[in-house]
Design a protein around this motif. Structure first.
Motif, mmCIF file in Angstrom:
data_model
loop_
_atom_site.group_PDB
_atom_site.id
_atom_site.type_symbol
_atom_site.label_atom_id
_atom_site.label_comp_id
_atom_site.label_asym_id
_atom_site.label_seq_id
_atom_site.Cartn_x
_atom_site.Cartn_y
_atom_site.Cartn_z
ATOM 1 N N GLY A 86 -42.311 12.034 40.749
ATOM 2 C CA GLY A 86 -41.929 13.440 40.814
ATOM 3 C C GLY A 86 -41.179 13.768 42.082
ATOM 4 N N TRP A 115 -40.021 17.399 44.347
ATOM 5 C CA TRP A 115 -40.187 18.839 44.486
ATOM 6 C C TRP A 115 -39.365 19.345 45.665
ATOM 7 N N ASP A 155 -51.713 16.435 43.718
ATOM 8 C CA ASP A 155 -51.129 16.497 42.383
ATOM 9 C C ASP A 155 -52.088 17.268 41.476
ATOM 10 N N ASP A 158 -49.367 18.459 35.250
ATOM 11 C CA ASP A 158 -48.346 19.279 34.605
ATOM 12 C C ASP A 158 -47.173 19.566 35.543
ATOM 13 N N GLY A 159 -46.876 18.605 36.427
ATOM 14 C CA GLY A 159 -45.739 18.763 37.331
ATOM 15 C C GLY A 159 -45.980 19.693 38.499
ATOM 16 N N ILE A 160 -47.234 20.118 38.728
ATOM 17 C CA ILE A 160 -47.555 21.072 39.793
ATOM 18 C C ILE A 160 -48.075 20.328 41.021
ATOM 19 N N ALA A 191 -48.113 26.458 45.698
ATOM 20 C CA ALA A 191 -47.996 25.654 44.476
ATOM 21 C C ALA A 191 -46.544 25.662 44.020
ATOM 22 N N ARG A 213 -43.572 23.632 41.244
ATOM 23 C CA ARG A 213 -43.410 22.798 40.064
ATOM 24 C C ARG A 213 -42.143 21.960 40.223
ATOM 25 N N ALA A 214 -42.197 20.715 39.759
ATOM 26 C CA ALA A 214 -41.041 19.827 39.854
ATOM 27 C C ALA A 214 -39.849 20.450 39.151
ATOM 28 N N SER A 261 -38.071 23.030 40.256
ATOM 29 C CA SER A 261 -37.859 24.443 40.590
ATOM 30 C C SER A 261 -38.066 24.644 42.076
ATOM 31 N N LEU A 296 -44.702 28.676 42.494
ATOM 32 C CA LEU A 296 -45.496 29.328 41.446
ATOM 33 C C LEU A 296 -46.362 30.428 42.047
ATOM 34 N N ALA A 334 -52.686 26.506 38.288
ATOM 35 C CA ALA A 334 -51.404 26.841 37.674
ATOM 36 C C ALA A 334 -50.953 28.264 38.007
#
Length: 436
Positions: A104, A106, A119, A122-124, A142, A144-145, A147, A151, A188
């Motif tokens: 990943g 970020w 980790d 869900d890519g977070i 937080a 996300r991959a 972006s 979050l 999330a």
């Protein structure tokens, strides 16, 4: 300069480097070469020599790049832009260990320095940060991959993430974490699943986890000024057990969690409770001073009594069984404890039997790298500052002997073992990763 990794054999307990490859005594050395040829011919060449281990994977980095390791992930943190700013935008890459496959990438804008990465699935990615070298504000972000927008953000520190990644246990940013509200967050969304306000002083709380609050605890304990004691499950925030301690609760009252017990100490008195049911187990004397701590040590509880004193406490009775002085570090591994004494001028790694407190083996000048590939072993390494060479191997806790796995030159330091690899920074700031 290119690194080479070779099998260097075994080092007897406490032996110097020169004992690794002894020279054959004269006059017999001249027959070794012909004898090897004769044996090889006799065997028909059926047993080829063992292939050397593969060389390390080298990752080009600069001095401004940082490395963090969390579980089976190696994170490479870019220096961030703009340079010198308190708020910088970093590029973070994660590699799965031990295969070093990219898992990943970020982009995150962070105030201060990044202290840890987790980790959350869900890519977070959860990023913990702090300012002023850890003495100022703390934060949790937080991302996300794919972006650059976070979050969520929160002025909080994180104790850990549950194994199913459903709950992050965090505490609000305050001058005293012991007075901070606790939250079980949805990683999330950053929204609390539950919140517990801290007991008013002189109450407090403790976690069922490793010393210095490492990892995700299954229970949180709160002690109220009236003596009420509660155990709370950390995923739901539900109270699972309660009792009341007869000990006075004041500024000298301390909570400890170790060896399947929740222990309350005040002055010269201690009471131990089962850490799940809070049923009383025993009453005894003092366990550790206000600057010490208690830790699981196999069948015993280890008590740090001072800067270099360690004691073994029987969890069944609270009785001190043994004491060792003159060690600056310790790590429990099964029913044994690795002791270090860096203040003596070298690592002086030794093995202690946690049941008896006896030193059972002395490994010499090695640095502990944590649990080894099998029970009863530990990874170790050492770096010679005179020429920046490094050796690493596996310590047998029973014998104190080290089986050398390999070595390398041009090593700057910052070596760590994790998830089947050894990671070290080199003199050119790059990182080298060896499969173990």
């Amino acid at each position: 300069m290119r690194d080479r990794v070779i099998d260097l054999g075994e080092v007897p307990a406490g032996a110097p480097d020169e004992a690794v490859l002894p020279r054959a005594p004269l006059p017999y050395r001249w027959i070794l070469g012909p004898l090897a040829v004769i044996l090889l011919v006799a065997l028909g060449g059926a047993v080829p020599p063992a292939a050397p281990p593969p060389p390390p994977q080298v990752i080009p980095l600069t001095l401004r790049d940082a490395i963090r390791v969390d579980g089976d992930r190696l994170y490479l943190i870019g220096p961030g832009e703009p340079i010198g700013s308190a708020v910088r935008t970093h590029t973070i890459r994660a590699f799965a260990l031990p295969g070093m496959t990219l898992s990943g990438t970020w982009t995150a804008t962070i105030a201060g320095d990044i202290s840890s990465l987790t980790d959350a699935g869900d890519g977070i990615l959860l990023i913990a940060s702090s300012t002023q070298n850890g003495a100022g504000a703390i934060g949790l972000t937080a991302v996300r991959a794919g972006s650059a927008e976070p979050l969520w953000r929160r002025a909080a520190g994180m104790f850990g993430l549950s194994g199913d990644r459903s709950t992050a246990l965090v505490y609000d940013d305050t001058t005293d974490p012991g007075l901070a509200p606790l939250h079980g967050l949805d990683p999330a969304t950053g929204k609390p699943r539950w919140t517990v306000s801290p007991p008013p002083q002189p109450g407090g709380w403790a976690l069922r986890t490793g010393y210095f609050y490492t990892g995700f605890p299954s229970l949180v304990y709160t002690l109220w000024p009236d003596g009420r004691l509660e155990a709370r499950e950390t995923r739901s925030g539900r109270i699972t057990a309660t009792t009341r301690t007869p000990l006075p609760v004041d500024r000298d009252t301390v909570l400890w969690v170790a060896g399947g017990l929740l222990m309350i100490t005040r002055g010269g008195d201690s009471i131990a409770y089962d850490d799940t049911t809070l049923a009383e187990r025993w009453r005894g004397g003092p366990l550790a001073g206000p600057d010490g701590y208690l830790q699981d040590c196999g069948p015993m509880i280890c008590a740090l009594l001072g800067q270099d004193s360690l004691a073994g406490i029987d969890p069944a009775t609270g009785r001190q069984v043994w004491r060792q002085d003159g060690w600056d570090s310790h790590e429990p591994l099964g029913d044994q404890v690795l002791l270090g004494a860096a203040s003596r001028g070298d690592a002086e790694l030794s093995v202690l039997d946690s049941r008896t407190g006896r030193i059972t083996a002395r490994a010499g000048a090695w640095i502990n790298g944590g649990p080894g590939p099998r029970p009863g072993t530990a990874y170790v390494h050492r770096i010679l500052s005179i020429d920046n060479t490094m050796r690493y191997g596996v310590l047998d806790l029973t014998t104190g002997k080290v089986r050398l796995l390999g070595g390398a030159a041009w090593i700057a330091g910052d070596c760590r073992f994790s998830s089947g690899v050894l990671i070290c920074r080199r003199l050119d700031a790059s990182a080298a990763v060896w499969r173990l």
